[in-house]
Design an enzyme around this catalytic site. Structure first.
Site, PDB file in Angstrom:
ATOM      1  N   GLU A  32       0.828  -1.211   0.000  1.00 26.24           N
ATOM      2  CA  GLU A  32       0.000   0.000   0.000  1.00 26.24           C
ATOM      3  C   GLU A  32       0.857   1.253   0.000  1.00 26.24           C
ATOM      4  O   GLU A  32       0.505   2.255  -0.631  1.00 26.24           O
ATOM      5  CB  GLU A  32      -0.948  -0.019   1.200  1.00 26.24           C
TER       6      GLU A  32
ATOM      7  N   HIS B  20     -11.579  -6.339   8.200  1.00 25.75           N
ATOM      8  CA  HIS B  20     -12.345  -6.025   6.981  1.00 25.75           C
ATOM      9  C   HIS B  20     -13.570  -5.199   7.335  1.00 25.75           C
ATOM     10  O   HIS B  20     -14.596  -5.292   6.676  1.00 25.75           O
ATOM     11  CB  HIS B  20     -12.798  -7.296   6.259  1.00 25.75           C
TER      12      HIS B  20
END
Ligand SMILES: Cc1ncc(C[n+]2csc(CCOP(=O)(O)OP(=O)(O)O)c2C)c(N)n1
Ligand SMILES: [Mg+2]
Lengths: 339, 416
Positions: free
Chosen positions: A60, A129
């Site tokens: 990322e 998540h």
């Protein structure tokens, strides 16, 4: 007009802008051949080729950093971070670089990166998540933070974000990708097909960044919220039987304070709701602004409902999620307090 | 070379509808890679990172300098663990498909990694696994009922319902808690190993990441610290060819093996056949021995194949050929060990089949028992207020009041 769910609307936004501007490129994990784990970029690789739709390594920090570099060199990158929970390895690039390049170079350098990332819970995703980290980003000067609550806004806001010369974190509440959600997991899933906000123009349009929307007008109470909770709040107000004005903030930063202030002055009561943990949450900013501007109009203290101040548990998703019951209790409290 | 710059966009050799093509894999015959002394200087053993250490040959015999000459009985035990891992995964996968757990990830095709390395390490060595290392938890003594209860988030769940299925932890077995965030455990292993050396102990640490995860910065942080301080750690890269839909080339595996990632820092790398239990065992013992004798870290790349879907949320037929696993030149680790034991006269197809049935029954029995501690739909249920435990060692007052509010709401339903 077409009927779209939020995924299709987001895809359509990227498609429209990529078609219009060859400098717009998309990068992220699994966004190319596969079309994204939520299918938001499906078909874009075939249409725009592998130099404009790029499968990125699982890094990322690399995705954000490289997007910044591309933006410095004239492109308009749209970076996908697969889950907001995985944005942290890119955090330094967002905070120390993306947000500040314009400032430190006195406007000579800047990078118009848009970072799209699915957020929020309600999908049995457990703590990695389900997070809603928006307050971590609204705290940073130099980036804008947006979170739509329906397909129409998603497309219009995403086009506006990509075209904006400011860097933008675009949060996509994944629980409502496929349909609105009133907070009751026992009810059968509803799709966007029969929702007015599921009607989305196929072509180009924008929804301006920095404008809140009154989703439901009302006189007795203002509920300020965004993302999935827009739908939950409206359902909770209905269940309690209060004539609430529900405002979807949409653009967290910059904030359309005027719309909020006007409403709270009118109703005299305010509940703020978000899915993120409450302590130090974005609601605190809203609350501070509203009490300063509306103090003499308030008939009760402003209250906040948020996620509990724990990580997002897997099994107790619905005890954690600030659902209808919690919002209803919050509404009652704000309504009960004597003037 | 062209006369203008252009990007290279890595592309796998086969996508759905194509013939599987593993011509890109550099293979060496079993027994062909030399085994150096553990005290070798990194620069003298660079060949280990580009060759492929293999022990089991095409005729299923164990050959060459890396042959660990393990006892047949030890190999039968190893076989049992690998088979248990697979049978367990298959059952849990079905259970997820029936909607009785929310999520699952299987290790199909890479069972030899956890089992061989579990065998090669000592119980006091600390493991920092990835989500495909369930075999390690099994090998380190976690019983099947406990694993299932974790997946069910029920009253016997070691994670008290907080974690997604498969995110186990075992303090007792020295296996760390699984994180959903990739590669974060790699620097932890290095730090743990540094602490071991600081304290003057001879325990080492080991960690595992996938090929895709090597792109994360934490992978590189770990290598740097391990190299600088010569930490007693084994850093494993499980190269199963695929991250979700992207192949190992997207993580930079096209031009140089993952095993070579540490060479620039002076960390020796060994590329090993990840479906050859004997070879994995041997290289891990070598690396552990080196670490325990002050030789510092080793990076091991285990070349294998992700036989199943990425997870129950994934459909691999969308991005890779259906029959790719069957064409994988290193085969299936269970089949390979089975064939070896059979040619050596220590095993038979019948025994294999009988064991498989026995393991299925064991797993079924465990599942029956696990459900008694609660399922997603039927009690007993965990007390939801436990979600407020363990956020802090010394919780702030607000958590107590939130806990009370949550329980009130559960009772009175917010008045609606
Ligand atoms: C920081 C972070 N980014 C992205 C993800 C989403 N994700 C989960 S697994 C995965 C693929 C990992 O592939 P690899 O490292 O090869 O391991 P394998 O699944 O093959 O064992 C991705 C992208 C994540 N969990 N964490
Ligand atoms: Mg992999």
């Amino acid at each position: 007009m077409a009927q779209m769910n939020m995924i299709e609307a987001i895809r359509s936004a990227m498609d429209v802008v990529m078609d219009k501007d060859p400098n717009v490129i998309v990068l992220g994990q699994d966004v190319g051949y596969f079309g994204g784990v939520f299918r938001c970029t499906d078909g874009l690789l075939r249409k725009y080729g592998d130099h404009r739709v790029i499968d990125a390594p699982i890094a990322e920090g690399g995705i954000v950093g490289a997007a910044i570099g591309m933006g410095l060199n004239g492109l308009r990158p749209v970076a996908e971070i697969q889950f907001a929970d995985y944005i942290y390895p890119g955090f330094d690039q967002v905070v120390s670089e993306l947000a500040r390049i314009r400032y430190r170079s006195c406007g000579e350098f800047w990078s118009p990166v848009t970072i799209r990332t699915p957020c929020g819970g309600g999908i049995r995703g457990g703590q990695t998540h389900s997070q809603s980290p928006e307050a971590i980003f609204t705290h940073v000067s130099g980036i804008k933070t947006v979170m739509p609550s329906n397909p129409y806004d998603a497309k219009g806001l995403l086009i506006a974000s990509i075209e904006s010369d400011d860097p933008i974190i675009f949060f996509e509440p994944k629980r409502i990708y496929n349909g609105p959600f009133d907070g009751d997991p026992e009810k059968p899933a509803v799709s966007w097909a029969s929702h007015p906000k599921g009607e989305v123009p196929e072509g180009y349009y924008t929804v301006p960044i920095g404008k809140a929307e009154i989703v439901r007008p009302g006189d007795e109470l203002t509920i300020v919220t965004y993302g999935t909770l827009v739908h939950v709040a409206a359902a909770a107000a209905e269940a309690v039987g209060v004539d609430a004005e529900v405002i979807d903030v949409r653009s967290l930063s910059p904030l359309d304070a005027d719309t909020l202030i006007e409403s709270v002055k009118k109703t005299g009561r305010c509940l703020i709701a978000h899915e993120a943990t409450r302590f130090g949450g974005y609601g605190a900013e809203l609350s501070a602004t509203l009490q300063r501007e509306c103090f003499y109009y308030l008939e009760a203290p402003i209250r906040r409902v948020g996620g509990w101040d724990t990580p997002y548990p897997h099994a107790f998703e619905w005890q954690y999620f600030p659902g209808k019951k919690r919002l209803a209790a919050g509404i009652r409290k704000v309504m009960e307090t004597a003037a | 070379m062209a006369n203008k710059s252009r990007l290279h966009i890595p592309k796998p050799t086969a996508r759905p509808g194509d013939e599987p093509d593993f011509s890109y894999l550099d293979l060496s015959p079993a027994g062909s890679v030399d085994k150096p002394p553990v005290a070798s200087r990194t620069r003298d053993i660079e060949y280990l990172s580009s060759g492929l250490v293999r022990v089991l040959d095409e005729e299923h015999h164990a050959v060459g300098p890396w042959n660990p000459t393990l006892d047949p009985s030890a190999l039968q035990v190893a076989m049992r663990w690998m088979m248990l891992n697979r049978v367990f995964d298959q059952r849990m996968w079905q259970i997820q498909r029936q909607g009785r757990i929310s999520f699952y990830m299987e290790a199909a095709g890479e069972e030899a990694v956890s089992i061989a390395q579990g065998m090669a390490l000592r119980p006091g060595d600390m493991c920092f696994p990835s989500y495909r290392n369930q075999g390690l938890y099994m090998y380190r003594g976690m019983n099947l009922v406990d694993m299932m209860c974790q997946c069910l988030s029920n009253t016997r769940d070691m994670c008290k319902g907080r974690q997604l299925p498969i995110m186990y932890h075992s303090k007792e077995g020295n296996v760390f808690s699984i994180s959903g965030n990739l590669a974060t455990q790699y620097p932890h292993a290095v730090g743990w190993a540094m602490a071991s050396a600081i304290k003057g102990e001879d325990h080492i640490a080991a960690s595992w990441v996938g090929d895709g995860s090597t792109a994360e910065a934490d992978f590189h942080h770990a290598l740097t610290f391990a190299a600088v301080y010569q930490a007693p750690v084994i850093l494993n890269v499980v190269n199963n060819q695929w991250a979700i839909s992207t192949f190992q080339g997207t993580a930079g595996g096209e031009r140089r093996a993952f095993a070579a990632r540490g060479l620039g820092l002076g960390i020796p790398g060994i590329r090993v056949d990840g479906n050859d239990l004997l070879a994995i065992y041997a290289v891990t013992v070598w690396a552990a021995d080196r670490a325990r004798r002050g030789g510092g870290p080793t990076l091991i790349e285990l070349v294998t194949y992700r036989g199943g879907a990425h997870s129950t949320s994934d459909d691999p037929t969308k991005y890779r050929p259906k029959d790719e696993w069957a064409a994988f030149p290193l085969g299936d680790p269970i089949e390979r060990l089975k064939n070896h034991l059979i040619v050596e006269g220590h095993w038979s197809e019948d025994k294999h089949e009988a064991l498989n049935e026995e393991l299925k029954a064991e797993v079924m029995a465990a599942w029956k028992e696990a459900q008694q501690y609660g399922t997603m739909t039927e009690g007993p249920f965990l007390d939801p207020s436990t979600m407020f435990d363990d956020v802090y060692a010394e919780p702030p007052k607000r958590l107590e009041s939130q806990r009370r509010r949550m329980l009130d709401l559960e009772k009175n339903g917010g008045g609606i």
